[in-house]
Design a protein around this motif. Sequence first.
Motif, short mmCIF file in Angstrom:
data_model
loop_
_atom_site.label_atom_id
_atom_site.label_comp_id
_atom_site.label_asym_id
_atom_site.label_seq_id
_atom_site.Cartn_x
_atom_site.Cartn_y
_atom_site.Cartn_z
N MET A 250 25.17 14.67 4.76
CA MET A 250 25.68 13.31 4.65
C MET A 250 26.37 13.07 3.32
N ALA A 251 25.94 13.78 2.29
CA ALA A 251 26.60 13.65 0.98
C ALA A 251 28.04 14.12 1.05
N GLU A 252 28.30 15.18 1.81
CA GLU A 252 29.68 15.66 1.98
C GLU A 252 30.52 14.61 2.71
N MET A 253 29.97 14.04 3.78
CA MET A 253 30.72 13.02 4.52
C MET A 253 30.95 11.79 3.67
N ALA A 254 29.97 11.44 2.83
CA ALA A 254 30.12 10.29 1.94
C ALA A 254 31.20 10.54 0.89
N SER A 255 31.35 11.78 0.47
CA SER A 255 32.38 12.13 -0.51
C SER A 255 33.77 12.04 0.11
N ILE A 256 33.87 12.36 1.40
CA ILE A 256 35.16 12.28 2.11
C ILE A 256 35.50 10.83 2.41
N GLU A 257 34.53 10.07 2.90
CA GLU A 257 34.73 8.68 3.31
C GLU A 257 33.67 7.79 2.65
N VAL B 127 36.05 9.06 12.15
CA VAL B 127 36.97 9.98 11.49
C VAL B 127 36.85 11.39 12.05
N PHE B 128 35.64 11.81 12.37
CA PHE B 128 35.41 13.21 12.72
C PHE B 128 35.43 13.51 14.22
N VAL B 129 35.23 12.51 15.07
CA VAL B 129 35.18 12.76 16.51
C VAL B 129 36.61 12.83 17.06
N PRO B 130 36.85 13.53 18.18
CA PRO B 130 38.19 13.54 18.78
C PRO B 130 38.69 12.12 19.01
N LYS B 131 39.99 11.93 18.83
CA LYS B 131 40.59 10.59 18.82
C LYS B 131 40.26 9.77 20.06
N LYS B 132 40.24 10.40 21.24
CA LYS B 132 40.03 9.63 22.46
C LYS B 132 38.62 9.04 22.55
N SER C 204 40.15 19.28 10.91
CA SER C 204 40.43 19.58 9.51
C SER C 204 39.13 19.83 8.78
N VAL C 205 39.05 20.95 8.10
CA VAL C 205 37.82 21.27 7.38
C VAL C 205 37.56 20.27 6.27
N TYR C 206 38.62 19.56 5.82
CA TYR C 206 38.48 18.55 4.77
C TYR C 206 38.38 17.13 5.34
N GLY C 207 38.18 17.02 6.64
CA GLY C 207 38.11 15.70 7.25
C GLY C 207 39.44 15.00 7.21
N SER C 208 39.47 13.80 6.66
CA SER C 208 40.71 13.02 6.58
C SER C 208 41.52 13.32 5.33
N LEU C 209 41.03 14.24 4.50
CA LEU C 209 41.71 14.57 3.24
C LEU C 209 42.58 15.80 3.39
N SER C 210 43.53 15.96 2.47
CA SER C 210 44.40 17.13 2.47
C SER C 210 43.91 18.21 1.52
N LYS C 211 42.85 17.91 0.78
CA LYS C 211 42.26 18.87 -0.15
C LYS C 211 40.76 18.67 -0.17
N LYS D 277 37.95 -5.65 22.71
CA LYS D 277 39.25 -5.99 22.13
C LYS D 277 39.13 -6.35 20.64
N SER D 278 38.02 -6.98 20.28
CA SER D 278 37.85 -7.37 18.88
C SER D 278 37.36 -6.23 18.00
N TYR D 279 36.66 -5.23 18.62
CA TYR D 279 36.20 -4.10 17.81
C TYR D 279 37.39 -3.19 17.51
N LEU D 280 37.81 -3.21 16.26
CA LEU D 280 38.99 -2.46 15.88
C LEU D 280 38.69 -0.98 15.68
N GLY D 281 37.47 -0.68 15.27
CA GLY D 281 37.15 0.69 14.91
C GLY D 281 37.60 0.95 13.49
N PRO D 282 36.84 1.75 12.72
CA PRO D 282 37.18 1.99 11.31
C PRO D 282 38.59 2.51 11.10
N ASN D 283 39.05 3.39 11.97
CA ASN D 283 40.37 3.97 11.76
C ASN D 283 41.50 2.96 11.92
N GLU D 284 41.19 1.81 12.57
CA GLU D 284 42.21 0.79 12.73
C GLU D 284 42.28 -0.13 11.51
#
Length: 533
Positions: free
Chosen positions: A94-101, A113-118, A433-440, A505-512
Amino acid sequence: MASAVEMTEMHDVHLAPKPGTQADAQDMRRMGKLQELNRLYTCMTLVGYAVIVGLAWPFALVTGALALTNGGAAGAVWVFLAVAVGMFSVVLSMAEMASIEPTAGGQYHWVSVFVPKKHQKIVSYVVGWMCALGWQSYVPGAANICASSLQALAVVASDSYVPQAWHLVLLTIVFCSFAILFNVFLARKLPGIEAGVFTLYVLGFIAFFIILLAMGDRSSPNEIFTHFQDNAGWNSIGTACFVGVSGPVITMIGADSAVHLAEELKDASRSLPKAMITTALVNYALGFAMLVAFISVVGNIDEVLESTTGQAWVQVIWNATQSRTATIVMVAIIIFFYIFCAVNVNTTSSRQLYAFARDGGLPFSNWIRHVSPNRNVPTNAIILTWLIGCGLAVIPLGSSTAFLNIQTIGNAGLLSSYIICIGCRIHNRNFGSVYGSLSKPPPFFLGKTRGNVINGLAICFLIVFLVSGAFPVAPNPTPDAMNWSSLALVLTIIVALIAYVPLRKSYLGPNEGGFGPVETVNVQMESKSFDRP
């Protein structure tokens, strides 16, 4: 989904006057969030906060007797160590995920962030409800222990006092109410208060450890580390130890407690993983040492469990010190720590609720997500959390067993949220992505191979913890003594899915992004300055 214009009309956002570092600002922009909460915590003050949420060595006293009934002395010791290893793998994951997001949303945001988009929207929504179930269930827990400890203290002080259920309920509500004082009116001073309480916490451990071992009649090391026993009647040491896992899990659960204050921490992507790992190491070490000290002086467990104080650990202290005054002082110290534990649990629970409501995941989200423009704290979420805690606190009037089941349900909710988010991270690490939502790589990064091993180990342990937590404390229980956590978890998921129909409809989801495009929101600029990284 609400349009940008609708979002603008609904929200009048006040940016926090203390926004943290430039890195924090960049992370918030990347995650689509606005900085409403002050970043007042540093790594060490957050460690103090999270250690008090965990309160491992006082919990080791409270749960020690339960552990002894399922596995005996050796079972309690070795099961604690096994759970510590498992929970530490969870903390690392969880510390790794917290560092990414680094966001107050925690698990439900990471899943998105980590689950398939659909699957992002529905899976993150369900995980958000599980996490809310877990933390809201915990709100009255520490206050209840505080209240029952005060009743035990009254028994020690006066032989004529007889504990009553309504006394327990009233005291629990009183201790829950301290959260309003600290979390609303003293919010800006809370990091400094946490540092002071943490110092006292360490000093208190030293005092208790020395007093118990110096004054109590100690068992031999052979009895402590090699004597397994099945006092509950499972007819199997292995089964007894497996059921006994729930004791140390209660002591060490809550790896995400610091996560939900991510948006109140300076340089969160770097400091949050450090705080999480340091908290785990401190609490596990102190908890284990106190458990060994407790077991070494516990004496006859059956007599201790039948104590007139109603609290086995209080009787152990009384037996060890042979002093009414010393026992009163030591119990008062424990009560002090549980008061601040209750305050901090409200803090974590309200921040998770605020973050989930910010993304539209709850009924009346617009009201729950409100942040006071003067205090920069989510006052409505704090008050709602307090009301939920007070409501749950009334349950012991009808059934103390039902109240204990509520706490077990909280464990099931949190453990389930951990399993899902770590499983999604494994999928993302290997198929995304091994870095999650990051490029590094993030500041705290486990790597691909090592990360897979740690994540896999964490899930295996979590499944064991979840299954163990579904067992009753003894075989052949009556309906009143049954463990209803698995049923309650399923019912919670069903309720969440039903609630999803009007919220879809009101739940945007974090990625939104909880605010829509941040440029279109009616933002009142309180400050544009940032601390230097």
